[in-house]
Design a protein around this motif. Structure first.
Motif, PDB file in Angstrom:
ATOM      1  N   LEU A  69       0.644  -1.110   0.352  1.00 35.72           N
ATOM      2  CA  LEU A  69       0.268   0.200   0.238  1.00 35.72           C
ATOM      3  C   LEU A  69       0.507   1.279  -0.105  1.00 35.72           C
ATOM      4  CD1 LEU A  69      -2.514   1.200  -0.313  1.00 35.72           C
ATOM      5  CD2 LEU A  69      -3.441   1.088   2.489  1.00 35.72           C
ATOM      6  N   GLU A  70       1.245   1.116   0.763  1.00 33.20           N
ATOM      7  CA  GLU A  70       2.993   2.709   0.580  1.00 33.20           C
ATOM      8  C   GLU A  70       3.477   3.230  -0.465  1.00 33.20           C
ATOM      9  OE1 GLU A  70       6.717   4.066   3.121  1.00 33.20           O
ATOM     10  OE2 GLU A  70       5.941   1.900   2.978  1.00 33.20           O
ATOM     11  N   VAL A  71       3.901   1.876  -1.180  1.00 36.41           N
ATOM     12  CA  VAL A  71       3.894   1.746  -3.257  1.00 36.41           C
ATOM     13  C   VAL A  71       3.003   2.485  -3.729  1.00 36.41           C
ATOM     14  CG1 VAL A  71       5.109   1.077  -5.103  1.00 36.41           C
ATOM     15  CG2 VAL A  71       5.696   0.043  -2.783  1.00 36.41           C
ATOM     16  N   ILE A  72       1.816   2.160  -3.579  1.00 33.10           N
ATOM     17  CA  ILE A  72       0.443   2.416  -4.221  1.00 33.10           C
ATOM     18  C   ILE A  72       0.172   3.799  -3.962  1.00 33.10           C
ATOM     19  CG2 ILE A  72      -1.685   2.241  -4.916  1.00 33.10           C
ATOM     20  CD1 ILE A  72      -0.720  -0.342  -5.675  1.00 33.10           C
ATOM     21  N   ASP A  73       0.937   4.503  -2.303  1.00 32.28           N
ATOM     22  CA  ASP A  73       0.552   5.776  -2.329  1.00 32.28           C
ATOM     23  C   ASP A  73       1.410   6.647  -2.994  1.00 32.28           C
ATOM     24  OD1 ASP A  73      -1.639   4.786  -1.020  1.00 32.28           O
ATOM     25  OD2 ASP A  73      -1.387   5.249   0.694  1.00 32.28           O
ATOM     26  N   LYS A  74       2.531   6.392  -2.806  1.00 30.94           N
ATOM     27  CA  LYS A  74       3.581   7.198  -3.502  1.00 30.94           C
ATOM     28  C   LYS A  74       3.172   7.378  -4.784  1.00 30.94           C
ATOM     29  CE  LYS A  74       7.746   5.451  -0.135  1.00 30.94           C
ATOM     30  NZ  LYS A  74       8.713   5.017  -0.378  1.00 30.94           N
ATOM     31  N   ALA A  75       3.008   5.571  -5.646  1.00 30.80           N
ATOM     32  CA  ALA A  75       2.220   6.014  -6.964  1.00 30.80           C
ATOM     33  C   ALA A  75       1.606   7.630  -7.226  1.00 30.80           C
ATOM     34  CB  ALA A  75       1.954   5.043  -7.839  1.00 30.80           C
ATOM     35  N   LEU A  76       0.758   7.353  -6.482  1.00 31.98           N
ATOM     36  CA  LEU A  76      -0.516   8.083  -6.223  1.00 31.98           C
ATOM     37  C   LEU A  76      -0.085   9.960  -6.108  1.00 31.98           C
ATOM     38  CD1 LEU A  76      -3.366   6.421  -4.420  1.00 31.98           C
ATOM     39  CD2 LEU A  76      -3.308   6.974  -6.081  1.00 31.98           C
ATOM     40  N   ALA A  77       1.083  10.241  -5.212  1.00 32.07           N
ATOM     41  CA  ALA A  77       1.792  10.729  -5.345  1.00 32.07           C
ATOM     42  C   ALA A  77       2.537  11.461  -6.266  1.00 32.07           C
ATOM     43  CB  ALA A  77       2.358  11.032  -4.231  1.00 32.07           C
ATOM     44  N   ILE A  78       3.590  10.690  -6.945  1.00 29.20           N
ATOM     45  CA  ILE A  78       4.134  10.913  -7.780  1.00 29.20           C
ATOM     46  C   ILE A  78       3.384  11.230  -9.101  1.00 29.20           C
ATOM     47  CG2 ILE A  78       6.197  10.453  -9.651  1.00 29.20           C
ATOM     48  CD1 ILE A  78       6.722   8.351  -7.814  1.00 29.20           C
ATOM     49  N   PRO A  96      -6.658  -0.037  -5.275  1.00 26.69           N
ATOM     50  CA  PRO A  96      -7.252   0.772  -3.732  1.00 26.69           C
ATOM     51  C   PRO A  96      -5.929   1.817  -2.993  1.00 26.69           C
ATOM     52  CG  PRO A  96      -7.847  -0.345  -3.805  1.00 26.69           C
ATOM     53  CD  PRO A  96      -7.658  -1.101  -4.895  1.00 26.69           C
ATOM     54  N   GLY A  97      -5.302   2.543  -3.038  1.00 27.89           N
ATOM     55  CA  GLY A  97      -4.612   3.015  -2.187  1.00 27.89           C
ATOM     56  C   GLY A  97      -5.697   3.159  -0.711  1.00 27.89           C
ATOM     57  N   THR A  98      -4.941   4.044  -0.121  1.00 24.43           N
ATOM     58  CA  THR A  98      -5.309   4.287   0.852  1.00 24.43           C
ATOM     59  C   THR A  98      -6.398   5.264   0.794  1.00 24.43           C
ATOM     60  OG1 THR A  98      -2.854   4.456   2.063  1.00 24.43           O
ATOM     61  CG2 THR A  98      -5.381   5.674   3.866  1.00 24.43           C
ATOM     62  N   SER A 163      12.191   7.658 -15.769  1.00 30.82           N
ATOM     63  CA  SER A 163      12.442   6.606 -14.030  1.00 30.82           C
ATOM     64  C   SER A 163      11.518   5.715 -13.843  1.00 30.82           C
ATOM     65  CB  SER A 163      12.527   7.755 -13.689  1.00 30.82           C
ATOM     66  OG  SER A 163      11.528   8.230 -12.407  1.00 30.82           O
ATOM     67  N   LEU A 164      11.686   5.008 -13.200  1.00 28.47           N
ATOM     68  CA  LEU A 164      11.459   3.064 -12.719  1.00 28.47           C
ATOM     69  C   LEU A 164      10.273   3.773 -11.263  1.00 28.47           C
ATOM     70  CD1 LEU A 164      10.531   1.388 -14.361  1.00 28.47           C
ATOM     71  CD2 LEU A 164      12.095  -0.244 -13.724  1.00 28.47           C
ATOM     72  N   LEU A 165       9.267   3.238 -11.174  1.00 31.07           N
ATOM     73  CA  LEU A 165       9.180   2.945  -9.508  1.00 31.07           C
ATOM     74  C   LEU A 165       9.150   1.775  -9.575  1.00 31.07           C
ATOM     75  CD1 LEU A 165       7.941   4.232  -6.516  1.00 31.07           C
ATOM     76  CD2 LEU A 165       5.750   3.883  -7.643  1.00 31.07           C
ATOM     77  N   VAL A 166       9.921   1.129  -8.766  1.00 30.51           N
ATOM     78  CA  VAL A 166      10.655  -0.228  -8.306  1.00 30.51           C
ATOM     79  C   VAL A 166       9.578  -0.728  -7.347  1.00 30.51           C
ATOM     80  CG1 VAL A 166      12.435  -2.280  -8.239  1.00 30.51           C
ATOM     81  CG2 VAL A 166      12.731  -0.183  -9.728  1.00 30.51           C
ATOM     82  N   SER A 167       8.918  -2.220  -7.893  1.00 28.90           N
ATOM     83  CA  SER A 167       8.313  -2.976  -6.729  1.00 28.90           C
ATOM     84  C   SER A 167       8.094  -4.346  -7.139  1.00 28.90           C
ATOM     85  CB  SER A 167       6.990  -2.645  -6.644  1.00 28.90           C
ATOM     86  OG  SER A 167       6.375  -3.145  -5.343  1.00 28.90           O
ATOM     87  N   HIS A 168       9.534  -4.974  -7.421  1.00 24.63           N
ATOM     88  CA  HIS A 168       9.191  -6.184  -7.348  1.00 24.63           C
ATOM     89  C   HIS A 168       9.574  -7.493  -6.894  1.00 24.63           C
ATOM     90  CE1 HIS A 168       9.537  -5.551 -11.862  1.00 24.63           C
ATOM     91  NE2 HIS A 168      10.544  -4.985 -12.138  1.00 24.63           N
ATOM     92  N   ASP A 306       0.885   8.031   5.047  1.00 28.04           N
ATOM     93  CA  ASP A 306      -0.083   7.403   5.778  1.00 28.04           C
ATOM     94  C   ASP A 306      -0.919   6.596   5.879  1.00 28.04           C
ATOM     95  OD1 ASP A 306      -1.063   6.447   8.433  1.00 28.04           O
ATOM     96  OD2 ASP A 306      -2.460   8.812   9.177  1.00 28.04           O
ATOM     97  N   THR A 307      -0.604   5.391   5.763  1.00 28.17           N
ATOM     98  CA  THR A 307      -1.220   4.038   4.373  1.00 28.17           C
ATOM     99  C   THR A 307      -2.243   3.789   5.606  1.00 28.17           C
ATOM    100  OG1 THR A 307       0.336   2.631   5.407  1.00 28.17           O
ATOM    101  CG2 THR A 307       0.815   4.098   3.781  1.00 28.17           C
ATOM    102  N   ARG A 308      -3.217   3.216   5.443  1.00 30.50           N
ATOM    103  CA  ARG A 308      -4.015   2.943   6.321  1.00 30.50           C
ATOM    104  C   ARG A 308      -5.107   1.706   4.548  1.00 30.50           C
ATOM    105  NH1 ARG A 308      -4.932   7.865   6.641  1.00 30.50           N
ATOM    106  NH2 ARG A 308      -6.839   8.289   5.512  1.00 30.50           N
TER     107      ARG A 308
END
Length: 375
Positions: A69-78, A96-98, A163-168, A306-308
């Motif tokens: 979820l933290e990576v999803i929220d980072k993706a949303l912010a970027i 879904p993110g937070t 650039s690459l947002l990595v979550s492998h 702040d992930t939830r």
């Protein structure tokens, strides 16, 4: 069509099922660690055709579902930044993110685009030199090589706005984490054939020996899965625990040397969080120091997240094989593909999506279903 019709042959399926039925003498619990295999199992009713003693447990084999979820929220912010063109495969847009998803970011003005290859994103970067193009690089060992190749290509061409947002994530450490978890019921694994086609099988013998579990590399068509189950049950009944390649048409023991060399050059092994599971040591990749300039997390530092997770979503238990999707109170009611609470209902490889799509809404009423392993 070769490798389609011949691996959905009803006569051969029946023969494999008869052999499994005649071999099994006691209950066994097998886990498939691949969302594609899960969908094939549920779509073709394979779990309903197997003997009652053989239980298939769905593991954390959906790359979309385990993206934290933290990576999803980072993706949303970027993705919401005005200078960014955010590129992703389509199945990530509704995860879904937070507070929202990528579709919502796009509706609010973010430049979010669906691509079919990381090279598509690199081409967009070439065409938009005044914008920053970020590709969402998620997945298991299967999608990591093309993402690594794209970073190499960007460096070779001197493209600096990519650039690459990595979550492998990596499968073997997840298998170890599952076996070490309290209350684990898994007695054998069906390993994902596409992962092994890249990585080979070198990491599996140690796991099989350490935990006393058979690991059978398996494909994705109905007969592939039935043959994998047949070989696994035979090992269990004999008290064996070895690695067996039941997918030799695609998997060589050494894997794909060119892909392995690319991965070693571009990535380095790192601890990685899995959504609904937690941090698994050594279970992921990140860009190596040599390619750090292409790492979106370094280029666009995002702080204060702040992930939830939704309290009623039990997808973490589904991903760990502790819960079947239909056993979640929200399944099919407050959680549907149109109103998902978790990624397992969104992804085309998610277990919850498979149960919903193929109408496994109430497993109590499926005992009289006449399923077919073909079609």
């Amino acid at each position: 069509m070769k490798y389609i019709d011949e691996f959905q042959d009803p006569g051969l399926a029946r023969r494999l099922l008869d052999e499994i039925h005649s071999t099994v003498t006691r209950p066994w619990a097998l886990m498939e660690v691949c969302g594609g295999q899960t969908h094939s199992i549920i779509r073709h009713g394979i779990d309903q055709l197997l003997p009652d003693q053989v239980e298939l447990i769905h593991g954390p084999g959906c790359p979309v579902c385990v993206t934290p979820l933290e990576v999803i929220d980072k993706a949303l912010a970027i993705a919401a930044r005005p200078e960014v063109i955010f590129c992703s495969f389509g199945d990530m847009l509704r995860v879904p993110g937070t507070a929202k998803d990528l579709f919502r970011v796009r509706s609010e003005g973010g430049d979010v685009r669906v691509v079919y290859s990381p090279l598509d994103a690199l081409k967009i970067a070439q065409q938009n030199p005044d914008r920053e193009v970020v590709f969402f690089g998620i997945g298991f060992e299967t999608t990591a090589p093309p993402n690594a190749m794209t970073v190499c290509q960007a460096r070779r061409l001197g493209i600096r706005n990519f650039s690459l947002l990595v979550s492998h994530v990596r499968v073997p450490p997840a298998i170890e984490a599952i076996m070490r978890s309290p209350g684990c019921r898994v007695q054998a694994f069906l390993a994902a054939g596409h992962v092994c086609s890249v990585m080979g099988v070198g990491e599996y013998p140690g796991l099989a020996e350490r935990f006393g579990v058979p690991i059978v590399v398996t494909g994705f068509e109905p007969l592939d899965i039935l043959e994998g189950v047949r070989r696994t049950v035979a090992q269990l009944e004999r008290g064996e625990h070895t690695v067996d390649n039941a997918y030799p048409r695609a998997v060589r023991p050494e894997g794909n040397p060119a892909a392995l060399a690319m991965l070693e050059d571009v990535f380095e092994v790192a601890d990685r969080a899995w959504r609904g599971i937690g941090v698994i040591p050594g279970s992921g990749w990140r860009l190596s120091l040599r390619y750090r300039d292409y790492d979106a997390e370094y280029r666009f530092p995002v702080a204060g997240i702040d992930t939830r997770e939704p309290a009623q979503c039990r997808s973490g238990e589904v991903l760990q094989g502790m819960l079947k999707p239909h056993e979640c109170e929200a399944f099919g009611t407050t959680c549907t593909p149109r109103t998902p609470l978790g990624a397992t209902m969104v992804s085309s490889e998610g277990a919850c999506a498979a149960y919903y799509l193929y109408r496994r809404l109430d497993m109590k009423n499926t005992s009289s279903v006449e399923a077919s392993p073909v079609g």
